[in-house]
Structure formats: C-alpha cells, structure tokens
Design an enzyme around this catalytic site. Structure first.
Site, short mmCIF file in Angstrom:
data_model
loop_
_atom_site.label_atom_id
_atom_site.label_comp_id
_atom_site.label_asym_id
_atom_site.label_seq_id
_atom_site.Cartn_x
_atom_site.Cartn_y
_atom_site.Cartn_z
CE LYS A 243 -4.17 -2.00 2.13
NZ LYS A 243 -5.29 -1.67 3.10
CG ASP B 19 -8.49 -0.34 3.60
OD1 ASP B 19 -8.99 -0.92 2.85
OD2 ASP B 19 -7.23 -0.24 3.55
N GLY C 269 -4.61 -0.86 18.24
CA GLY C 269 -3.93 -0.95 17.32
C GLY C 269 -3.46 0.26 16.45
CB ALA D 152 -5.85 -1.62 9.09
NE ARG E 258 2.75 -5.76 20.15
CZ ARG E 258 2.88 -6.78 19.23
NH1 ARG E 258 2.56 -7.82 19.71
NH2 ARG E 258 3.37 -6.48 18.12
CB SER F 117 6.49 5.65 20.35
OG SER F 117 6.70 4.44 19.75
P1 NDP Z 1 -0.24 -3.84 10.69
O1 NDP Z 1 0.83 -5.06 10.58
O2 NDP Z 1 0.18 -2.76 10.12
O3 NDP Z 1 -0.37 -3.63 12.45
C1 NDP Z 1 -0.54 -4.63 13.19
C2 NDP Z 1 -1.00 -4.11 14.41
O4 NDP Z 1 -1.33 -5.02 15.44
C3 NDP Z 1 0.13 -3.17 15.25
O5 NDP Z 1 -0.57 -2.10 15.63
C4 NDP Z 1 0.44 -4.06 16.10
O6 NDP Z 1 1.02 -3.59 17.42
C5 NDP Z 1 -0.58 -4.94 16.61
N1 NDP Z 1 -0.49 -6.16 16.94
C6 NDP Z 1 -0.07 -7.29 16.38
N2 NDP Z 1 0.16 -8.36 17.22
C7 NDP Z 1 -0.41 -8.03 18.31
C8 NDP Z 1 -0.79 -8.67 19.62
N3 NDP Z 1 -0.51 -10.04 19.98
N4 NDP Z 1 -1.19 -8.17 20.79
C9 NDP Z 1 -1.44 -6.59 20.47
N5 NDP Z 1 -1.40 -5.83 19.68
C10 NDP Z 1 -0.77 -6.76 18.36
O7 NDP Z 1 -1.26 -4.50 10.32
P2 NDP Z 1 -2.74 -3.65 9.45
O8 NDP Z 1 -3.06 -2.25 10.13
O9 NDP Z 1 -2.41 -3.53 8.12
O10 NDP Z 1 -3.87 -4.78 9.71
C11 NDP Z 1 -4.28 -4.89 11.01
C12 NDP Z 1 -5.72 -5.96 11.19
O11 NDP Z 1 -6.52 -5.46 10.08
C13 NDP Z 1 -5.01 -7.10 10.22
O12 NDP Z 1 -5.43 -8.36 10.84
C14 NDP Z 1 -5.92 -7.14 9.01
O13 NDP Z 1 -6.08 -8.49 8.32
C15 NDP Z 1 -7.08 -6.38 9.29
N6 NDP Z 1 -7.55 -5.74 8.11
C16 NDP Z 1 -8.90 -6.06 7.80
C17 NDP Z 1 -9.55 -5.37 6.62
C18 NDP Z 1 -10.80 -5.66 6.47
O14 NDP Z 1 -11.29 -4.99 5.17
N7 NDP Z 1 -11.71 -6.41 6.94
C19 NDP Z 1 -8.81 -4.05 5.90
C20 NDP Z 1 -7.42 -4.01 6.69
C21 NDP Z 1 -6.84 -4.75 7.53
P3 NDP Z 1 2.53 -3.00 17.56
O15 NDP Z 1 2.54 -1.63 16.75
O16 NDP Z 1 2.99 -2.77 18.92
O17 NDP Z 1 3.37 -3.91 16.65
#
Ligand code: NDP
Length: 273
Positions: free
Chosen positions: A65, A101, A125, A129, A150, A153
């Site tokens: 993206k 989105d 999060g 997304a 999590r 920052s």
């Molecule tokens: P990113 O990889 O960019 O971000 C992941 C986020 O999840 C970060 O904030 C991360 O925290 C957090 N995270 C990951 N694992 C854990 C955990 N075990 N406990 C707590 N926090 C956690 O992903 P995206 O933002 O692109 O996507 C997020 C979700 O949304 C995905 O599951 C994706 O499939 C879904 N999605 C669904 C869409 C839809 O149309 N339904 C569209 C877009 C996304 P940290 O920053 O601390 O690493």
C-alpha cells in the site's frame, strides 16, 4: 473488456475477485478481475506491466500500500492522510490513488445501526489499517477517538499526524476506566488466536465491538466481548465488501449493493474448511 486486479503478497487468500465479479454481474458491467502476487521488490514493475497491457485499475493489499502511494501522480485526501493507497486508477497514462478502507469500515458500522455522532470510539492497534480509517471516522463527528497500541509511541505519532483535538494516543493500560461506545480491534492479534490485553471493565451492555479480522467463527476478541455482555459484536467481512464497493464505484461510477454479496460471501466462508 476492462481489466482490473488485486496485488498482494501473499494473495492466495484474497476474496476480492469473487466480490468484484459479483458487483460486475449485479451492475451489468463487463470486466475481468484477477489476483496477482508480485515479488516483494517487484510491485512497481508489475503495475507498469499491467498499465502497458491496458489495465484500468487495481486494488492493493499488504505489503504494497505504501509503494502504491509512491507511484501515484494524483492522490485523494484520504490516501494522503493515510499514507497508503488501496485503489489505483489508470487514466490517460496517469495513476490516481485512493484509500477506501475507512469508508468500508464506517459504512459497515452505519449499516449495523451503530451511532457514530458524538460516540466515544476506541481503536486497538496503530498499524496501516488504522491510518486508513482515522479520517473517515473523524468525519462522522465522533465525541472522542482514542488509539491504544502495544507500542505506545506509534499511537501517539498517529495522533500528532492527524492533529485532531478529539484524538488521544496511549497504551492498553491507560484505557481501563473509560466508558467507550464502540471498540474496534485493528490489531492483527486475532490472526494468531490472541487478543489485545485490555480490561474486562471496558465492556458493558451498550458497547459495540468490531474486529477488522473475519472468519468462520468469532475472533478471540469478539468471543471475549460477547461473553462479557457487549451490546453487539461485528466482524470485518462487511468492511472488506464495503471497501471493495467503494473501489468499484471509483472505477465504474456505479455503487453496487453490498448486502447480497455479503450474504453470499458469508455462506461461502461458512462452507469452507
Ligand atoms: P499492521 O501489521 O500494519 O499492524 C498490526 C497492529 O497489530 C499493530 O498495531 C501491532 O502492534 C498490533 N499487534 C500485532 N499483534 C499483536 C498482539 N499480539 N497484541 C497486541 N497488538 C498486536 O497490520 P494492519 O494495520 O494492516 O492490519 C491490522 C488487521 O486488520 C489485520 O489483521 C488485517 O487482516 C485487518 N484488516 C482488515 C481489513 C478488512 O477489510 N476487514 C482491511 C485492512 C486490514 P505494534 O505496533 O505494537 O506492533
């Protein structure tokens, strides 16, 4: 026949071709829509090759993206603010980028009768997304938008970037005593069967809980919320179909109905292994 596709890596799991073909049938449009998995460093080359073949547009999913945004000659405000593009249009040798989105999410919430005006909304999060949904959510005149992550920052940086006095960025421990109307899980924790470590006290009988992840059964977050008596629990399938509908409208200038496509897709998912 006008050609479209979706890029991602991996892309095997993508349901976008099924959704767009259903929209095309419903609106009597003659299009092809396929999925393509470029190498991680081969995205831009793949897009240029598709343009050379006469491609009209493309959807873009993880991890491309941000690269898609870099390729655009013209960007919508939503895409600019999100720093990410999920919809490309190829018009007269120029590339237009948008991000649908957030519209998909907002429309799904409204379709479920969730009141957003003045609502106190919590997003868990702060990844890609979340960047895409902040502006469309703020446009609904929320009462407050708290981003808890999590990595604290990252949540704080997002708030600074959007500069809205309605927004606040924090960690999961800082939200225990706030009464939210809507909680959106935008972490990828559900994909690994986990859930963000947040307090049970956040859930009451007027809390709507939404998980961007969807599947055959409720995600761990939605199961937890249901057990604690949340008002309603909604998964992200409607967001997926909603963002696709917005992309289709950008390309074909006709807004498809999402309801039947969503029902068919849900039935299909429930049948799968
Ligand atoms: P990113 O990889 O960019 O971000 C992941 C986020 O999840 C970060 O904030 C991360 O925290 C957090 N995270 C990951 N694992 C854990 C955990 N075990 N406990 C707590 N926090 C956690 O992903 P995206 O933002 O692109 O996507 C997020 C979700 O949304 C995905 O599951 C994706 O499939 C879904 N999605 C669904 C869409 C839809 O149309 N339904 C569209 C877009 C996304 P940290 O920053 O601390 O690493």
């Amino acid at each position: 026949m006008d050609k479209y596709l979706v890029y991602g890596n991996p892309i095997k799991q993508s349901r976008s071709p099924v959704i767009h073909q259903a929209f095309a049938k419903q609106t009597e449009q003659n299009i092809s829509y396929q999925k393509l998995q470029p190498e991680i460093d081969g995205f831009k080359e793949a897009v240029n090759a598709f343009i050379a073949l006469g491609g009209k547009g493309a959807n873009v999913t993880a991890p491309f993206k941000e690269q898609a945004l870099e390729m655009c000659h013209h960007l919508s405000q939503r895409a600019q603010q999100a720093g990410a593009v999920n919809t490309l249009s190829f018009i007269n040798n120029e590339i237009y980028g948008d991000n649908t989105d957030g519209l998909g999410l907002v429309q799904d919430l409204l379709r479920h009768g969730v009141k957003l005006t003045n609502a106190k909304v919590l997003i868990l999060g702060a990844g890609g997304a979340v960047k895409g949904v902040i502006l469309p959510l703020l446009e609904q005149q929320l009462g407050a938008l708290v981003i808890a992550n999590r990595t604290v920052s990252k949540a704080q940086a997002l708030c600074q970037q959007f500069g809205s006095d309605k927004m606040q960025g924090c960690g999961f421990d800082d939200i225990a005593n706030i009464d939210f109307d809507v909680i959106i899980n935008a972490t990828s924790a559900s994909l690994t069967g986990e859930q963000p470590p947040i307090s049970d006290e956040l859930i009451s009988d007027h809390t709507v809980c939404y998980d961007m992840v969807y599947g055959k059964s409720l995600t761990p977050f939605l199961m937890w919320a249901e057990r604690l008596g949340a008002k309603s629990v909604i998964d992200g399938l409607g967001m997926l179909v909603g963002q696709a509908a917005e992309s289709f409208n950008i390309w074909r200038k006709v807004m498809p109905e999402v309801e039947q496509v969503l029902l068919d897709l849900r039935a299909d998912i429930n049948k799968s292994d």
